[in-house]
Design an enzyme around this catalytic site. Structure first.
Site, mmCIF file in Angstrom:
data_model
loop_
_atom_site.group_PDB
_atom_site.id
_atom_site.type_symbol
_atom_site.label_atom_id
_atom_site.label_comp_id
_atom_site.label_asym_id
_atom_site.label_seq_id
_atom_site.Cartn_x
_atom_site.Cartn_y
_atom_site.Cartn_z
ATOM 1 N N ASP A 1 51.162 -36.159 -39.835
ATOM 2 C CA ASP A 1 50.926 -34.855 -39.204
ATOM 3 C C ASP A 1 52.069 -33.929 -39.626
ATOM 4 O O ASP A 1 52.856 -34.258 -40.528
ATOM 5 C CB ASP A 1 50.782 -34.995 -37.676
ATOM 6 N N HIS B 1 55.901 -62.036 -39.874
ATOM 7 C CA HIS B 1 55.316 -62.611 -38.665
ATOM 8 C C HIS B 1 54.013 -61.949 -38.229
ATOM 9 O O HIS B 1 53.192 -62.588 -37.562
ATOM 10 C CB HIS B 1 56.321 -62.518 -37.505
HETATM 11 C C1 RB5 Z 1 54.118 -33.572 -32.853
HETATM 12 O O1 RB5 Z 1 54.911 -32.612 -32.275
HETATM 13 C C2 RB5 Z 1 54.505 -34.952 -32.314
HETATM 14 O O2 RB5 Z 1 54.075 -35.082 -31.001
HETATM 15 C C3 RB5 Z 1 53.905 -36.034 -33.180
HETATM 16 O O3 RB5 Z 1 54.355 -35.883 -34.491
HETATM 17 C C4 RB5 Z 1 54.232 -37.467 -32.811
HETATM 18 O O4 RB5 Z 1 55.586 -37.644 -32.644
HETATM 19 C C5 RB5 Z 1 53.438 -38.035 -31.703
HETATM 20 O O5 RB5 Z 1 53.593 -39.184 -31.305
#
Ligand code: RB5
Length: 148
Positions: free
Chosen positions: A8, A99
């Site tokens: 992301d 593992h």
């Molecule tokens: C995005 O801000 C963040 O929440 C995401 O990259 C991640 O860390 C979620 O678990």
């Protein structure tokens, strides 16, 4: 080896570093499922693409990156046949292969530095599953059907 990678907005910079790194190793066919920029996106949308590819056998392994690695881990481990491991160092990366036969490596770009991350990728790709008693334990995980 075929490998899918996704991130992301919290992980796209490290994803690019890893794609570059993998291109120099050779013998690894990388499918990049995005995202590739800083615009805010939802990590489940990218986690699912990589997880589905591993789950249905389109690729052998996957790498997922978000800010912490936590969200991507939660997503990936919902998929059948996916064993996703959130790794922060060489030890966890090596053990996740020895593992747990982890087929998805998850990292948090906001947690670890570039050098540590690339080292993790190297160790994770080079380490084989030990099998034996660990195979029995993985089989027990496969057979878990909570709620039934
Ligand atoms: C995005 O801000 C963040 O929440 C995401 O990259 C991640 O860390 C979620 O678990």
């Amino acid at each position: 080896m075929k490998l899918a990678i996704g991130a992301d907005h919290g992980g796209y910079i490290l994803k690019k570093e890893i794609v570059d790194f993998l291109s120099k190793i050779g013998n690894i066919e990388v499918a990049d499922y995005g995202t590739s920029g800083p615009e805010s996106v939802d990590y489940p949308d990218y986690g699912r693409k990589v997880s589905e590819a591993v789950s249905n056998g389109t690729v052998d392994r996957g790498i997922l990156i978000c800010g912490t690695g936590i969200g991507m881990s939660i997503v990936a481990n919902r998929y059948p046949k996916v064993r996703a491991a959130l790794c922060h160092d060489n030890f966890t990366a090596r053990m996740s292969r020895l593992h747990n036969d982890a087929n998805v490596l998850v990292m948090g770009e906001r947690v670890i530095g570039r050098g540590v991350a690339l080292d993790i990728v190297k160790v994770w790709l080079e380490t084989e599953f030990e099998g034996s008693r660990h195979a029995r334990r993985l089989q027990k995980i496969e057979e878990l059907r909570p709620g039934k």
